[in-house]
Design a protein around this motif. Structure first.
Motif, mmCIF file in Angstrom:
data_model
loop_
_atom_site.group_PDB
_atom_site.id
_atom_site.type_symbol
_atom_site.label_atom_id
_atom_site.label_comp_id
_atom_site.label_asym_id
_atom_site.label_seq_id
_atom_site.Cartn_x
_atom_site.Cartn_y
_atom_site.Cartn_z
ATOM 1 N N THR A 126 0.817 -1.214 0.000
ATOM 2 C CA THR A 126 0.000 0.000 0.000
ATOM 3 C C THR A 126 0.857 1.274 0.000
ATOM 4 O O THR A 126 0.688 2.127 -0.847
ATOM 5 N N ALA A 127 1.771 1.396 0.955
ATOM 6 C CA ALA A 127 2.540 2.638 1.079
ATOM 7 C C ALA A 127 3.394 2.892 -0.153
ATOM 8 O O ALA A 127 3.380 3.988 -0.725
ATOM 9 N N THR A 128 4.149 1.890 -0.568
ATOM 10 C CA THR A 128 4.966 1.978 -1.786
ATOM 11 C C THR A 128 4.685 0.721 -2.614
ATOM 12 O O THR A 128 5.492 -0.208 -2.641
#
Length: 413
Positions: free
Chosen positions: A379-381
């Motif tokens: 999700t974040a990267t």
């Protein structure tokens, strides 16, 4: 000509013209319906289900700070302890090595240019001794290759060779520090600050996240990766130097660099490879703040053993997996299938979501590409893996009989 004959001729002409019109109309109708494009069929899509994996449970050391990452995986995968900058001791020599190699490249297996050592290098030796730093012998007039000098710096963690190599590459320590600052910024290592060539200074600091990235840079540099994996080396004049990393060869560890100061404690930036399904994962980790290297190494062995099950090879789509279908107005049916098998190595419970799409089609042959399915991991990267979608069966032309019977459908198409 009698009026009755004139009427008869007019009627005959009208009949002929009518027949011609009917014939021409029929020909036009047949031509139009035969040559008209058939209407496109929209895909009925079956979206892939979200995939989840069990949460990994790293056996973190009970002291200091720790973090792990892996080559090809963005950022830090997991960490514990202080996230701010902390002193990194001789791990700073990996920055020294990378910055020097930026100015003086060294290829895998290459010896590099010869470096002559002088009285000035002897002075650096005695200065390092006076600081109670780690050293390796140096003799005026001694000549080492670049690779040998790097082995003298990195294996026994010799502070004097870190300084000598920085002077060789940049002319002065100040020039080296300026180059290091630029290099760190260019590589996005904004939480790392280098105050000396050896890491003896408590002002040479970094964060867990930056140290993981530095480790990835080291294992990605063929020459450096070779050097840090050496248990020992025999050097001209100096003799045998031994790697301070006593964890080499245990738990698959093949690098990278120890560090020890009163402020930083016992530290290790390490790497190891895991076989995960059909792939190899290169793990990079760092543990700081141990009381002793014996305690540190034991904790890292336990940590590595706990991490391996956290990596899994997940099949995202099998070859021929169905992601939808087409049904034409004339009764042809074809599934929309994955062109090939696709899988990915994931860490812990990284979420995996998929989205399939396919274009409208009129006719097509089995194997024609009609769309794609993309899987997003994390999700974040996030990272994305995409596989083409193709027709499983041929969608044929409906033929003249259907065309003649469906003029309205053709016109709408």
């Amino acid at each position: 000509m009698s009026p009755s004959r004139r009427v008869l001729l007019q009627r005959r002409r009208l009949a002929v013209f009518s027949i011609l019109l009917v014939v021409l109309g029929g020909v036009g109708y047949i031509g139009a319906t035969t040559l008209a494009p058939v209407p496109a069929s929209a895909a009925t899509i079956v979206q892939p289900a979200a995939l989840t994996q069990p949460v990994a449970a790293p056996a973190w050391p009970a002291f200091g700070e720790s973090a792990i990452g892996a080559v090809g995986f963005p950022g830090v995968l997991a960490s514990t302890g202080q996230q701010d900058t902390v002193p990194i001791a001789s791990i700073a020599k990996m920055v020294t090595a990378l910055v020097i190699l930026d100015a003086k490249p060294l290829a895998a297996g290459a010896a590099g240019p010869s470096i002559s050592f002088t009285d000035a290098d002897v002075d650096l030796y005695y200065a390092a001794v006076a600081e109670n730093g780690s050293v390796a012998p140096v003799v005026p007039g001694m000549v080492l290759t670049q690779r040998e000098a790097f082995e003298a710096m990195l294996l026994p963690s010799a502070n004097n060779y870190a300084a000598s190599l920085a002077l060789w590459a940049y002319g002065s320590v100040d020039n080296y520090l300026a180059a290091a600052k630029t290099w760190l910024a260019e590589n996005g290592l904004n939480q790392t600050s280098i105050a000396d060539t050896s890491g003896l200074s408590a002002s040479s600091v970094s964060s867990l996240a930056d140290l993981v990235e530095i480790g990835k840079l080291v294992v990605g540099h063929p020459a450096l990766a070779e050097i840090v994996s050496l248990p020992s080396a025999v050097l001209p004049v100096i003799g045998t130097v031994t790697n301070t990393n006593k964890l080499l060869g245990r738990g698959g560890v093949d690098g990278i660099k120890t560090g020890t100061t009163d402020v930083a404690g016992a530290c290790l930036l390490f790497s190891t490879d895991f076989t995960v399904g059909t792939s190899t994962v290169t793990l990079v980790g760092v543990v700081l703040g141990g009381d002793t290297h014996s305690e540190l190494n034991s904790a890292i062995e336990d940590l590595i053993q706990s991490l391996e099950p956290g990596f899994r090879e997940v099949v995202l789509a099998e070859q021929g997996a169905v992601f939808g279908s087409y049904t034409t107005g004339w009764g042809d049916v074809s599934d929309i299938v994955a062109e090939r098998k696709v899988s990915a190595v994931v860490w812990s419970d990284s979420p995996i979501t998929g989205a399939a799409r396919a274009a409208d089609v009129q006719i097509g042959r089995a194997g024609d590409e009609v769309g794609e399915v993309s899987f997003t991991i994390g999700t974040a990267t996030p990272t994305t893996v995409t596989v083409p979608l193709e027709l499983q069966r041929t969608l044929t032309d409906p033929g003249p009989a259907w065309r003649l019977g469906h003029p309205g459908v053709l016109a709408a198409g």
